[in-house]
Design a protein around this motif. Structure first.
Motif, PDB file in Angstrom:
ATOM      1  N   ILE A  98       0.805  -1.218   0.000  1.00 52.26           N
ATOM      2  CA  ILE A  98       0.000   0.000   0.000  1.00 52.26           C
ATOM      3  C   ILE A  98       0.842   1.273   0.000  1.00 52.26           C
ATOM      4  O   ILE A  98       1.947   1.313   0.534  1.00 52.26           O
ATOM      5  CB  ILE A  98      -0.958   0.032   1.214  1.00 52.26           C
ATOM      6  CG1 ILE A  98      -0.181   0.148   2.542  1.00 52.26           C
ATOM      7  CG2 ILE A  98      -1.856  -1.189   1.245  1.00 52.26           C
ATOM      8  CD1 ILE A  98      -0.431   1.391   3.324  1.00 52.26           C
ATOM      9  N   MET A  99       0.270   2.296  -0.627  1.00 51.33           N
ATOM     10  CA  MET A  99       0.778   3.651  -0.454  1.00 51.33           C
ATOM     11  C   MET A  99      -0.119   4.307   0.580  1.00 51.33           C
ATOM     12  O   MET A  99      -1.337   4.378   0.406  1.00 51.33           O
ATOM     13  CB  MET A  99       0.747   4.449  -1.755  1.00 51.33           C
ATOM     14  CG  MET A  99       1.191   5.903  -1.574  1.00 51.33           C
ATOM     15  SD  MET A  99       1.177   6.856  -3.112  1.00 51.33           S
ATOM     16  CE  MET A  99       2.639   6.200  -3.921  1.00 51.33           C
ATOM     17  N   LEU A 100       0.461   4.759   1.660  1.00 56.51           N
ATOM     18  CA  LEU A 100      -0.303   5.332   2.766  1.00 56.51           C
ATOM     19  C   LEU A 100      -0.822   6.719   2.396  1.00 56.51           C
ATOM     20  O   LEU A 100      -0.047   7.597   2.011  1.00 56.51           O
ATOM     21  CB  LEU A 100       0.590   5.419   4.000  1.00 56.51           C
ATOM     22  CG  LEU A 100      -0.067   5.804   5.315  1.00 56.51           C
ATOM     23  CD1 LEU A 100      -1.072   4.750   5.747  1.00 56.51           C
ATOM     24  CD2 LEU A 100       0.999   5.985   6.391  1.00 56.51           C
ATOM     25  N   ILE A 101      -2.144   6.914   2.495  1.00 51.51           N
ATOM     26  CA  ILE A 101      -2.701   8.222   2.143  1.00 51.51           C
ATOM     27  C   ILE A 101      -3.438   8.892   3.304  1.00 51.51           C
ATOM     28  O   ILE A 101      -3.740  10.077   3.239  1.00 51.51           O
ATOM     29  CB  ILE A 101      -3.638   8.134   0.918  1.00 51.51           C
ATOM     30  CG1 ILE A 101      -4.827   7.214   1.183  1.00 51.51           C
ATOM     31  CG2 ILE A 101      -2.866   7.676  -0.312  1.00 51.51           C
ATOM     32  CD1 ILE A 101      -5.856   7.234   0.053  1.00 51.51           C
ATOM     33  N   ARG A 102      -3.725   8.126   4.373  1.00 52.22           N
ATOM     34  CA  ARG A 102      -4.363   8.737   5.543  1.00 52.22           C
ATOM     35  C   ARG A 102      -4.167   7.826   6.753  1.00 52.22           C
ATOM     36  O   ARG A 102      -4.230   6.607   6.630  1.00 52.22           O
ATOM     37  CB  ARG A 102      -5.860   8.950   5.305  1.00 52.22           C
ATOM     38  CG  ARG A 102      -6.571   9.676   6.459  1.00 52.22           C
ATOM     39  CD  ARG A 102      -8.060   9.807   6.176  1.00 52.22           C
ATOM     40  NE  ARG A 102      -8.316  10.537   4.941  1.00 52.22           N
ATOM     41  CZ  ARG A 102      -9.504  10.585   4.337  1.00 52.22           C
ATOM     42  NH1 ARG A 102     -10.525   9.923   4.839  1.00 52.22           N
ATOM     43  NH2 ARG A 102      -9.658  11.283   3.227  1.00 52.22           N
ATOM     44  N   ALA A 103      -3.924   8.430   7.911  1.00 53.59           N
ATOM     45  CA  ALA A 103      -3.760   7.654   9.141  1.00 53.59           C
ATOM     46  C   ALA A 103      -4.593   8.273  10.248  1.00 53.59           C
ATOM     47  O   ALA A 103      -4.602   9.491  10.427  1.00 53.59           O
ATOM     48  CB  ALA A 103      -2.293   7.613   9.547  1.00 53.59           C
ATOM     49  N   GLU A 104      -5.319   7.421  10.967  1.00 53.51           N
ATOM     50  CA  GLU A 104      -6.120   7.853  12.103  1.00 53.51           C
ATOM     51  C   GLU A 104      -5.657   7.091  13.341  1.00 53.51           C
ATOM     52  O   GLU A 104      -4.638   6.392  13.298  1.00 53.51           O
ATOM     53  CB  GLU A 104      -7.602   7.624  11.787  1.00 53.51           C
ATOM     54  CG  GLU A 104      -8.057   8.443  10.579  1.00 53.51           C
ATOM     55  CD  GLU A 104      -9.416   8.044  10.050  1.00 53.51           C
ATOM     56  OE1 GLU A 104     -10.000   7.064  10.567  1.00 53.51           O
ATOM     57  OE2 GLU A 104      -9.892   8.703   9.109  1.00 53.51           O
ATOM     58  N   LYS A 105      -6.384   7.204  14.428  1.00 51.52           N
ATOM     59  CA  LYS A 105      -5.926   6.613  15.687  1.00 51.52           C
ATOM     60  C   LYS A 105      -5.807   5.094  15.617  1.00 51.52           C
ATOM     61  O   LYS A 105      -4.801   4.520  16.038  1.00 51.52           O
ATOM     62  CB  LYS A 105      -6.880   7.002  16.818  1.00 51.52           C
ATOM     63  CG  LYS A 105      -6.421   6.516  18.185  1.00 51.52           C
ATOM     64  CD  LYS A 105      -7.359   6.990  19.277  1.00 51.52           C
ATOM     65  CE  LYS A 105      -6.881   6.494  20.640  1.00 51.52           C
ATOM     66  NZ  LYS A 105      -7.784   6.939  21.741  1.00 51.52           N
ATOM     67  N   GLU A 106      -6.816   4.438  15.085  1.00 57.56           N
ATOM     68  CA  GLU A 106      -6.832   2.978  15.057  1.00 57.56           C
ATOM     69  C   GLU A 106      -6.684   2.386  13.659  1.00 57.56           C
ATOM     70  O   GLU A 106      -6.363   1.206  13.516  1.00 57.56           O
ATOM     71  CB  GLU A 106      -8.143   2.457  15.674  1.00 57.56           C
ATOM     72  CG  GLU A 106      -8.395   2.928  17.098  1.00 57.56           C
ATOM     73  CD  GLU A 106      -7.363   2.387  18.077  1.00 57.56           C
ATOM     74  OE1 GLU A 106      -6.750   1.340  17.770  1.00 57.56           O
ATOM     75  OE2 GLU A 106      -7.166   3.014  19.135  1.00 57.56           O
ATOM     76  N   THR A 107      -6.941   3.191  12.644  1.00 59.99           N
ATOM     77  CA  THR A 107      -6.942   2.675  11.274  1.00 59.99           C
ATOM     78  C   THR A 107      -6.132   3.569  10.345  1.00 59.99           C
ATOM     79  O   THR A 107      -5.770   4.694  10.696  1.00 59.99           O
ATOM     80  CB  THR A 107      -8.375   2.570  10.735  1.00 59.99           C
ATOM     81  OG1 THR A 107      -8.933   3.898  10.616  1.00 59.99           O
ATOM     82  CG2 THR A 107      -9.252   1.729  11.651  1.00 59.99           C
ATOM     83  N   PHE A 108      -5.871   3.045   9.157  1.00 58.66           N
ATOM     84  CA  PHE A 108      -5.203   3.842   8.131  1.00 58.66           C
ATOM     85  C   PHE A 108      -5.745   3.455   6.765  1.00 58.66           C
ATOM     86  O   PHE A 108      -6.284   2.360   6.572  1.00 58.66           O
ATOM     87  CB  PHE A 108      -3.682   3.674   8.195  1.00 58.66           C
ATOM     88  CG  PHE A 108      -3.188   2.261   8.039  1.00 58.66           C
ATOM     89  CD1 PHE A 108      -2.725   1.792   6.817  1.00 58.66           C
ATOM     90  CD2 PHE A 108      -3.160   1.391   9.133  1.00 58.66           C
ATOM     91  CE1 PHE A 108      -2.254   0.492   6.677  1.00 58.66           C
ATOM     92  CE2 PHE A 108      -2.686   0.095   9.007  1.00 58.66           C
ATOM     93  CZ  PHE A 108      -2.234  -0.356   7.781  1.00 58.66           C
TER      94      PHE A 108
END
Length: 200
Positions: A98-108
């Motif tokens: 994956i190319m990371l495009i968003r990260a939150e507290k528990e998920t991405f």
């Protein structure tokens, strides 16, 4: 390192020059033919033909907790993954790239290139890179790329099964060609065909 740079340049030039169709339609064979000509460290790094070998031979692996704390948007990663709701999913990839495009507290949120055939992976990577430029990935721009819809997947940090493998920026254009996808509950050909029907 000249051999590696030449190899990367060949892929990049094919994508950007408009000859990607001819080159990438036979990308798996083309990749393996080229890899035979590489030597030493470069060959060892990219000689893997499946997820297990690629993971085992990776030079760098980081703990999921480190990945969570130091996520870098726009970077490429591979990891073993066990979906929370796998029983209800029609199919899933156990080894996402994956190319990371968003990260939150528990998920991405990431673009999983494995959901596309190799020829579309190269085109998508090139178009995403062009949209990002030197900045961070923004969904308002990326959503306009027609090949992106079937690749957007949400993952949980606590369902990553082992250490995460980061892909160096100058290796991304080779890494996306590697046949490291591990689909469960469906074959890759069916997954790819369904993805193409979802193109915007």
């Amino acid at each position: 390192m000249a051999i590696q740079e030449s190899f990367l340049s060949r892929v990049s030039d094919a994508v950007r020059s408009g000859t990607v169709g001819k080159e990438v339609k036979r990308s798996t064979k083309w990749f393996h033919d080229k890899i035979k000509g590489l030597k030493g460290e470069v060959k060892n790094r990219f000689s893997s033909t499946n997820a297990a070998k690629f993971y085992r031979e990776a030079e760098t692996r980081v703990q999921p907790i480190v990945f969570k704390r130091k996520v870098s948007l726009g970077d490429l990663f591979c990891y073993y993954y066990n979906p929370k709701y796998k029983k209800t999913l029609p199919y899933y990839d156990m080894f996402p790239m994956i190319m990371l495009i968003r990260a939150e507290k528990e998920t991405f949120l990431g673009i999983n290139f494995h959901y596309l055939r190799p020829k579309w992976r190269a085109i998508l990577l090139d178009r995403v890179t062009a949209k990002i430029g030197g900045g961070l990935p923004r969904w308002s721009k990326l959503r306009k790329i027609k090949q992106i819809a079937p690749t957007i997947k949400r993952y949980r940090f606590d369902h990553i099964m082992r250490k995460v493998v980061p892909i160096e920026e100058n290796e991304q254009e080779i890494a996306i060609f590697l046949p490291t996808e591990r689909f469960k509950k469906s074959g890759k050909t069916k997954v790819w065909s369904e993805s193409e029907r979802k193109f915007g």
